[in-house]
Design a protein around this motif. Structure first.
Motif, PDB file in Angstrom:
ATOM      1  N   ASP A 156       0.863  -1.186   0.000  1.00  0.00           N
ATOM      2  CA  ASP A 156       0.000   0.000   0.000  1.00  0.00           C
ATOM      3  C   ASP A 156       0.902   1.239   0.000  1.00  0.00           C
ATOM      4  N   PRO A 196      -0.775   4.072  -7.062  1.00  0.00           N
ATOM      5  CA  PRO A 196      -1.728   3.018  -6.723  1.00  0.00           C
ATOM      6  C   PRO A 196      -1.040   1.867  -5.984  1.00  0.00           C
ATOM      7  N   TRP A 197      -1.810   1.161  -5.246  1.00  0.00           N
ATOM      8  CA  TRP A 197      -1.401  -0.058  -4.555  1.00  0.00           C
ATOM      9  C   TRP A 197      -0.538  -0.924  -5.482  1.00  0.00           C
ATOM     10  N   ARG A 205      -4.877   0.374 -12.854  1.00  0.00           N
ATOM     11  CA  ARG A 205      -4.826   0.612 -11.408  1.00  0.00           C
ATOM     12  C   ARG A 205      -5.146  -0.642 -10.605  1.00  0.00           C
ATOM     13  N   TYR A 206      -5.821  -1.583 -11.190  1.00  0.00           N
ATOM     14  CA  TYR A 206      -6.030  -2.898 -10.607  1.00  0.00           C
ATOM     15  C   TYR A 206      -6.610  -2.845  -9.192  1.00  0.00           C
ATOM     16  N   ASP A 207      -7.912  -2.633  -9.138  1.00  0.00           N
ATOM     17  CA  ASP A 207      -8.602  -2.638  -7.856  1.00  0.00           C
ATOM     18  C   ASP A 207      -8.782  -4.083  -7.372  1.00  0.00           C
ATOM     19  N   GLU A 208      -9.491  -4.241  -6.233  1.00  0.00           N
ATOM     20  CA  GLU A 208      -9.641  -5.558  -5.627  1.00  0.00           C
ATOM     21  C   GLU A 208     -10.268  -6.573  -6.585  1.00  0.00           C
ATOM     22  N   SER A 255     -10.311  -6.557  -9.885  1.00  0.00           N
ATOM     23  CA  SER A 255      -9.390  -6.873 -10.978  1.00  0.00           C
ATOM     24  C   SER A 255      -8.320  -7.867 -10.518  1.00  0.00           C
ATOM     25  N   ARG A 275      -4.498  -5.686   0.456  1.00  0.00           N
ATOM     26  CA  ARG A 275      -3.837  -4.375   0.478  1.00  0.00           C
ATOM     27  C   ARG A 275      -2.880  -4.217   1.658  1.00  0.00           C
TER      28      ARG A 275
END
Length: 294
Positions: free
Chosen positions: A124, A129-130, A227-230, A232, A256
């Motif tokens: 994180d 982005p993460w 950005r690849y969120d959760e 994705s 994360r």
């Protein structure tokens, strides 16, 4: 060639003499104030200032103080040299200062100054982005190989029994829950994942990191489409595990709160430098620090 644990003296010598040479080679996103935390693991638990708090063998330290809204206020490390000093002497340079939850000062203890068996940074991040990282561990590859090799008639099928029955515990590096061939296979898988990132996801910035007992594969593109969120990341996990049958640790990709080994830190359990690698033909023997007496 075999592996062993680094001694306290070797760990200190590595961070005092060799690690500083690599600081300028760290990826740009690893800075004093970028990752939300740095973390250190110890071989032996170390006391904290409050006697009622259990001794710690793993600590996380925030890189920023924050206000009640979670916004950054004051940086805990003014430069990466401060991070290096924290790694060298975690108790003397604990960012918690004189808080009752800080590590106890070794000068007032009979216990010696703790040394880092492992150094981590948080995926994180404050400034990007993460970080997307896929973890491939030789231990998992060895477990699967042992399960395939040992007859179903064997009653005891716990991990250690399977590894022993398959001859893995006796193979070099002796006593570890994998063989060197499993480490080499993890590295090969790592480059397969990199190719998937580049071919299937049009990734422009990737990195394969030798982690000491496997690899970490990074997808570092930060444009809005990457950005690849959760959600994705869960899709990515399913793709790698089910379609490509690559034995990744899906929790690392999707959580994360995870930390990863700091590039160029010492994996003290195997006396190896964590480092970026450019080929599946990477020789793990080349990762042995100069300070290690073989």
């Amino acid at each position: 060639m075999t592996w062993r644990q680094a001694t306290r003296e070797e760990i200190y010598a590595y961070y005092a003499e060799e690690f500083p040479r690599y600081v300028d080679d760290l990826p740009d996103f690893i800075s004093a104030t970028g990752p939300k935390q740095y973390a250190v693991a110890f071989r032996e638990p170390h006391p904290v200032r409050n006697d009622e708090v259990p001794d710690k063998d793993f600590i996380r330290r925030d890189t920023w103080q924050t206000d009640p809204s979670g916004d950054r206020t004051t940086a805990e490390f003014s430069s990466f040299e401060d991070v290096v000093e924290f790694v060298r002497h975690p108790a003397r340079n604990d960012p918690l200062g004189r808080s009752e939850f800080a590590l106890a000062d070794p000068e007032v203890l009979e216990q010696p100054d703790p040394r880092p068996d492992a150094v981590y940074y948080a995926l994180d991040h404050w400034e990007r982005p993460w970080v997307l990282l896929v973890d491939i561990d030789a231990k998992e590859i060895a477990r699967e190989r042992a399960a395939d090799a040992v007859s179903d008639d064997v009653d005891d099928r716990d991990d250690e029994a399977l590894l022993d029955a398959a001859g893995i515990l006796d193979a070099e590096p002796a006593g570890y829950p994998y063989a060197f061939k499993d480490v080499d296979r993890a590295i090969e898988y790592g480059f397969e994942v990199r190719d998937i990132f580049e071919d299937d996801f049009d990734a422009e910035e990737t990195m394969v990191m030798y982690s000491g007992q496997g690899v970490h594969v990074y997808l570092l593109d930060t444009d809005p489409a990457h950005r690849y969120d959760e959600q994705s990341r869960e899709v990515l996990n399913d793709l790698l595990l089910e379609t490509y049958e690559i034995p990744i640790d899906p929790v690392v990709t999707a959580d994360r709160r995870r930390v990863a080994r700091l590039p160029y830190s010492l994996h003290a359990d195997v006396c190896s430098i964590v480092q970026p690698i450019g080929s599946p033909a990477f020789d793990v023997r080349s990762a042995t620090p100069e300070v290690i007496d073989e």
